[in-house]
Enzyme design. Structure first.
Site, PDB file in Angstrom:
ATOM      1  N   ARG A  35       0.854  -1.192   0.000  1.00 22.73           N
ATOM      2  CA  ARG A  35       0.000   0.000   0.000  1.00 22.73           C
ATOM      3  C   ARG A  35       0.889   1.240   0.000  1.00 22.73           C
ATOM      4  O   ARG A  35       1.994   1.225   0.574  1.00 22.73           O
ATOM      5  CB  ARG A  35      -0.865   0.059   1.269  1.00 22.73           C
ATOM      6  N   HIS A  50      -1.249   0.571  -9.563  1.00 23.78           N
ATOM      7  CA  HIS A  50      -1.949  -0.283  -8.597  1.00 23.78           C
ATOM      8  C   HIS A  50      -2.668  -1.436  -9.326  1.00 23.78           C
ATOM      9  O   HIS A  50      -3.866  -1.628  -9.146  1.00 23.78           O
ATOM     10  CB  HIS A  50      -2.941   0.529  -7.748  1.00 23.78           C
TER      11      HIS A  50
HETATM   12  P1  NDP Z   1      -1.948 -11.395   4.854  1.00 24.71           P
HETATM   13  O1  NDP Z   1      -2.835 -10.853   5.909  1.00 24.71           O
HETATM   14  O2  NDP Z   1      -2.122 -12.822   4.429  1.00 24.71           O
HETATM   15  O3  NDP Z   1      -0.411 -11.235   5.300  1.00 24.71           O
HETATM   16  C1  NDP Z   1       0.077 -10.098   5.919  1.00 24.71           C
HETATM   17  C2  NDP Z   1       1.505 -10.363   6.369  1.00 24.71           C
HETATM   18  O4  NDP Z   1       2.032  -9.143   6.929  1.00 24.71           O
HETATM   19  C3  NDP Z   1       1.587 -11.430   7.467  1.00 24.71           C
HETATM   20  O5  NDP Z   1       2.723 -12.237   7.286  1.00 24.71           O
HETATM   21  C4  NDP Z   1       1.737 -10.587   8.736  1.00 24.71           C
HETATM   22  O6  NDP Z   1       2.427 -11.251   9.794  1.00 24.71           O
HETATM   23  C5  NDP Z   1       2.572  -9.430   8.206  1.00 24.71           C
HETATM   24  N1  NDP Z   1       2.444  -8.269   9.082  1.00 24.71           N
HETATM   25  C6  NDP Z   1       1.350  -7.531   9.356  1.00 24.71           C
HETATM   26  N2  NDP Z   1       1.619  -6.553  10.250  1.00 24.71           N
HETATM   27  C7  NDP Z   1       2.927  -6.687  10.555  1.00 24.71           C
HETATM   28  C8  NDP Z   1       3.814  -6.009  11.428  1.00 24.71           C
HETATM   29  N3  NDP Z   1       3.404  -4.976  12.189  1.00 24.71           N
HETATM   30  N4  NDP Z   1       5.090  -6.420  11.493  1.00 24.71           N
HETATM   31  C9  NDP Z   1       5.532  -7.467  10.749  1.00 24.71           C
HETATM   32  N5  NDP Z   1       4.742  -8.165   9.904  1.00 24.71           N
HETATM   33  C10 NDP Z   1       3.463  -7.784   9.803  1.00 24.71           C
HETATM   34  O7  NDP Z   1      -2.087 -10.428   3.618  1.00 24.71           O
HETATM   35  P2  NDP Z   1      -1.840 -10.738   2.067  1.00 24.71           P
HETATM   36  O8  NDP Z   1      -0.524 -11.405   1.922  1.00 24.71           O
HETATM   37  O9  NDP Z   1      -3.012 -11.403   1.472  1.00 24.71           O
HETATM   38  O10 NDP Z   1      -1.814  -9.246   1.464  1.00 24.71           O
HETATM   39  C11 NDP Z   1      -0.889  -8.285   1.928  1.00 24.71           C
HETATM   40  C12 NDP Z   1      -1.252  -6.905   1.410  1.00 24.71           C
HETATM   41  O11 NDP Z   1      -0.991  -6.812   0.007  1.00 24.71           O
HETATM   42  C13 NDP Z   1      -2.720  -6.506   1.500  1.00 24.71           C
HETATM   43  O12 NDP Z   1      -3.070  -6.091   2.802  1.00 24.71           O
HETATM   44  C14 NDP Z   1      -2.821  -5.367   0.496  1.00 24.71           C
HETATM   45  O13 NDP Z   1      -2.522  -4.139   1.129  1.00 24.71           O
HETATM   46  C15 NDP Z   1      -1.708  -5.691  -0.502  1.00 24.71           C
HETATM   47  N6  NDP Z   1      -2.271  -6.027  -1.819  1.00 24.71           N
HETATM   48  C16 NDP Z   1      -1.933  -5.249  -2.892  1.00 24.71           C
HETATM   49  C17 NDP Z   1      -2.417  -5.534  -4.140  1.00 24.71           C
HETATM   50  C18 NDP Z   1      -1.999  -4.760  -5.321  1.00 24.71           C
HETATM   51  O14 NDP Z   1      -2.566  -4.953  -6.414  1.00 24.71           O
HETATM   52  N7  NDP Z   1      -1.001  -3.895  -5.218  1.00 24.71           N
HETATM   53  C19 NDP Z   1      -3.325  -6.663  -4.362  1.00 24.71           C
HETATM   54  C20 NDP Z   1      -3.615  -7.418  -3.173  1.00 24.71           C
HETATM   55  C21 NDP Z   1      -3.089  -7.103  -1.951  1.00 24.71           C
HETATM   56  P3  NDP Z   1       1.803 -12.597  10.472  1.00 24.71           P
HETATM   57  O15 NDP Z   1       1.936 -13.675   9.418  1.00 24.71           O
HETATM   58  O16 NDP Z   1       2.658 -12.829  11.631  1.00 24.71           O
HETATM   59  O17 NDP Z   1       0.358 -12.267  10.777  1.00 24.71           O
HETATM   60  C1  OXD Z   2      -5.877  -4.790  -3.139  1.00 23.90           C
HETATM   61  C2  OXD Z   2      -6.466  -5.637  -4.148  1.00 23.90           C
HETATM   62  O1  OXD Z   2      -6.105  -5.003  -1.957  1.00 23.90           O
HETATM   63  O2  OXD Z   2      -6.381  -5.280  -5.343  1.00 23.90           O
HETATM   64  O3  OXD Z   2      -5.149  -3.862  -3.546  1.00 23.90           O
HETATM   65  O4  OXD Z   2      -6.998  -6.699  -3.813  1.00 23.90           O
END
Ligand code: NDP
Ligand code: OXD
Length: 321
Positions: A236, A284
């Site tokens: 993000r 994005h």
């Molecule tokens: P998940 O919830 O599956 O994974 C999030 C990861 O981040 C976990 O490993 C979590 O740790 C870690 N995390 C969260 N907070 C912290 C912290 N404070 N310190 C260290 N590690 C942290 O999410 P996804 O993998 O499905 O997606 C991640 C992000 O990707 C989404 O939230 C979204 O913002 C972004 N995204 C972007 C897209 C795009 O087109 N650009 C499309 C889809 C998603 P733990 O495993 O320990 O919980």
């Molecule tokens: C996002 C998505 O979270 O595209 O950015 O799913």
């Protein structure tokens, strides 16, 4: 029995995300359920049991007293959770194979783009220059992934198969074959110090906001054949400090970067990032998921929920992801 209505509130997105297209998709997959497109169509608020949303206006969901679940039409819920009036019902995010695979394509593409010096080669091509530089093997490069969730894990496994040395950083400890794992605030510094290409797949929460800043970039490792380290952010825009990215590119703290997400989207026309020679920008669309897949996922979840089963991929509101 009349089924509770599904309210659709969709803003932004590309041509695939037009609200009327979402309505057609949900009519196809939610047999017999009223689908109401807001704000254009009228509905008795008491009849709305579900909402499927992307960046709904703050306060809009508070109007439905019998809401049972909210389905966010993307993986990241930061925009939705910013609404202080959000009803206290389960919030479900998208986590489908189609999205995960597309993000992995993106991460692999951009890691390889920097690893294979593609920005340099394009520049040579534009000038008609045949000037190959030495190229090293993937095994010489240490990739570090911030976030080892659904997306981080899949990308890590693909990069490992290509031969990169892969590590990840998460909130809780992990034990993943072939991926060096770091966690928590204390794990961040050692993780950064071994990393040449930093890939960010974190959710945006109060804990992660602005994590991509000068202090963090300065800890990255400069000793690989790449020289200055690389940043790839597809998480993000709120995770990054764009002024720090630019300053670090200009003073050599960072070599090149790929950004899919920005503090303000669309990226303003006057942002210096657009024209910086070390920057690759995408709008994005790192994981531009198939909307048909998303609507089927939501319909499946509603059917299971109404059969008394638990919802999948429910957000932990206290953690913010
Ligand atoms: P998940 O919830 O599956 O994974 C999030 C990861 O981040 C976990 O490993 C979590 O740790 C870690 N995390 C969260 N907070 C912290 C912290 N404070 N310190 C260290 N590690 C942290 O999410 P996804 O993998 O499905 O997606 C991640 C992000 O990707 C989404 O939230 C979204 O913002 C972004 N995204 C972007 C897209 C795009 O087109 N650009 C499309 C889809 C998603 P733990 O495993 O320990 O919980
Ligand atoms: C996002 C998505 O979270 O595209 O950015 O799913």
């Amino acid at each position: 029995m009349i089924k509770g209505a599904l309210a659709l509130l969709v803003q932004g997105g590309g041509e695939n995300w037009l609200p009327h297209l979402w309505k057609e998709r949900f009519l196809d997959v939610c047999a017999g359920r009223p689908i109401v497109l807001l704000p254009d169509e009228a509905v008795d608020p008491g009849e709305v049991h579900y909402a499927a949303v992307w960046k709904p206006p703050a306060g809009a969901l508070a109007a439905f007293p019998h809401l049972r679940a909210i389905f966010n039409l993307g993986a990241g819920v930061d925009a939705l959770l910013a609404d202080r009036t959000l009803p206290k019902v389960p919030v479900v995010r998208v986590s489908v194979d189609d999205l995960t695979k597309r993000m992995t394509e993106y991460v692999v593409l951009h890691v390889l783009m920097h690893h294979r010096q593609q920005l340099y080669l394009w520049n040579c091509q534009r000038q008609g220059l045949w000037e190959p530089r030495a190229q090293w093997a993937a095994g010489a490069i240490r990739v570090g992934i911030l976030g080892l969730g659904t997306l981080g894990l899949d990308a890590a496994s693909a990069l490992r198969r290509l031969g990169f040395q892969v590590a990840g950083w998460s909130k809780s400890p992990k034990d993943i074959h072939g991926v060096e794992s770091f966690h928590g605030p204390d794990g961040l510094e050692p993780f950064l110090k071994r990393t040449n290409i930093l890939v960010c797949l974190l959710p945006l929460t109060p804990d992660t906001r602005h994590v991509l800043n000068r202090r963090v970039f300065a800890l990255l490792d400069h000793s690989s054949p790449l020289g200055a380290p690389v940043l790839i952010n597809a998480g993000r825009g709120g995770l990054q400090v764009e002024a720090d990215i630019l300053a670090c590119l200009n003073d050599g703290t960072l070599g090149t970067v790929t950004l899919d997400v920005f503090e303000t989207e669309p990226l303003p026309a006057d942002s210096p990032l657009w024209h910086h020679p070390g920057v690759i920008i995408t709008p994005h669309n790192a994981a531009d998921t198939d909307p048909e897949e998303i609507s089927r996922y939501v319909a499946r979840q509603i059917a299971r929920f109404e059969a008394g089963e638990a919802l999948d991929n429910v957000i932990d509101l206290a953690r913010g992801y």
